[in-house]
Enzyme design. Structure first.
Site, PDB file in Angstrom:
ATOM      1  N   HIS A 124     -24.452 -49.382   1.397  1.00 41.91           N
ATOM      2  CA  HIS A 124     -25.603 -48.497   1.572  1.00 41.91           C
ATOM      3  C   HIS A 124     -25.289 -47.109   1.010  1.00 41.91           C
ATOM      4  O   HIS A 124     -24.143 -46.800   0.697  1.00 41.91           O
ATOM      5  CB  HIS A 124     -25.977 -48.367   3.049  1.00 41.91           C
ATOM      6  N   LYS A 166     -25.929 -42.955   5.224  1.00 44.77           N
ATOM      7  CA  LYS A 166     -26.030 -43.865   6.374  1.00 44.77           C
ATOM      8  C   LYS A 166     -24.909 -43.575   7.370  1.00 44.77           C
ATOM      9  O   LYS A 166     -23.744 -43.449   6.985  1.00 44.77           O
ATOM     10  CB  LYS A 166     -25.990 -45.326   5.919  1.00 44.77           C
TER      11      LYS A 166
END
Length: 272
Positions: free
Chosen positions: A160, A164
């Site tokens: 990600h 995040k």
């Protein structure tokens, strides 16, 4: 816009996902944006939600009064943080509306509070709201059931964006739960989330997780089943976070006609 459109509230309206939700609700059929909520000290309070999301003015100012918004609405879309989600769950239960939760990183205590709120609200919670990922979960469960732990190891790889804050991702855990269900085991007992130093041989039957972070990656997930002489890889790539927003809207519309309770996207998609 129709009188029968479902009135939805977006919480965490100024965030990346919040803005995506605002745009998606504005464009989707059968729903309309009733309110947009931010924390009380947000510099965006009073701003038009449409302008913030790049739509131009839509006549919905951002406020810091969630309960006032909830009692006049039919559903709330929530991709915030665990503490906020627990608070919103209580308010959604008071208002007896649909609460769609895409928040990840919730503790066991958070989950218990959310499930308690589902006695009065219709809660749809998932680590991922996309059709593709939920189908991937079903395929993962099937593969894990078919390929024995004696001969096949399961590893889950995810990547990600650099912003995040939780790991492994909610989607990776969703896939891990699917694999564990297929194997008939408890993920909490068999998950390996950290490897460092001299780890020794891989324990049979465990489910490993590997986490990558960097750039602006929306979401990449692979379930790797490694046997002797062959490798099976099931994967999903998210190229636009609007897939999660569209799934959340679909979940809200589905939840509108359900009884109070706790549901997942598998229920919404008829895969349960």
């Amino acid at each position: 816009m129709s009188e029968t459109d479902m009135k939805l509230v977006v919480v965490g309206a100024a965030g990346r996902m919040g803005q995506t939700l605002i745009r998606t609700v504005h464009e989707a059929a059968g729903v309309r944006l009733h309110a947009a909520i931010e924390r009380s000290n947000s510099p965006f309070i009073g701003r038009d939600a449409g302008e913030l999301a790049g739509l131009g003015p839509i006549g919905v100012p951002i406020t810091d009064k969630p309960l006032e918004a909830f009692v006049e609405a039919e559903g709330v879309l929530d991709f915030t943080a665990p503490a906020g989600t627990v608070e919103f769950a209580g308010l959604a239960a008071q208002a007896r509306i649909v609460h769609v939760i895409g928040t990840t990183g919730c503790s066991a205590d958070d989950e218990a509070k959310i499930r308690a709120a589902a006695r009065h609200a219709r809660v749809v919670k998932s680590g991922n709201m996309s059709l593709g990922v939920n189908l991937l979960g079903v395929l993962t469960e099937t593969a894990a059931r078919a390929l024995s732990a004696k001969d096949w190891d399961i590893e889950i790889l995810e990547m990600h964006h650099r912003h995040k804050v939780d790991a492994p991702s909610g989607t990776a855990l969703l896939l891990g739960e699917a694999a564990a269900k297929g194997r008939g085991i408890d993920l909490a007992d068999q998950a390996v989330k950290v490897r460092d130093g001299h780890t020794g041989p891989r324990p049979q039957g465990t489910i490993g997780f590997a986490t990558l972070r960097g750039g602006l990656v929306v979401g990449e997930h692979s379930v790797i089943l490694a046997g002797e002489g062959e490798l099976v890889t099931l994967s999903h790539s998210a190229t636009d976070r609007s897939i999660f927003a569209r799934g959340a809207v679909a979940a809200a519309l589905w939840g509108r006609s359900q009884k109070p309770g706790f549901y997942t996207m598998l229920d919404v998609l008829g895969l349960n």
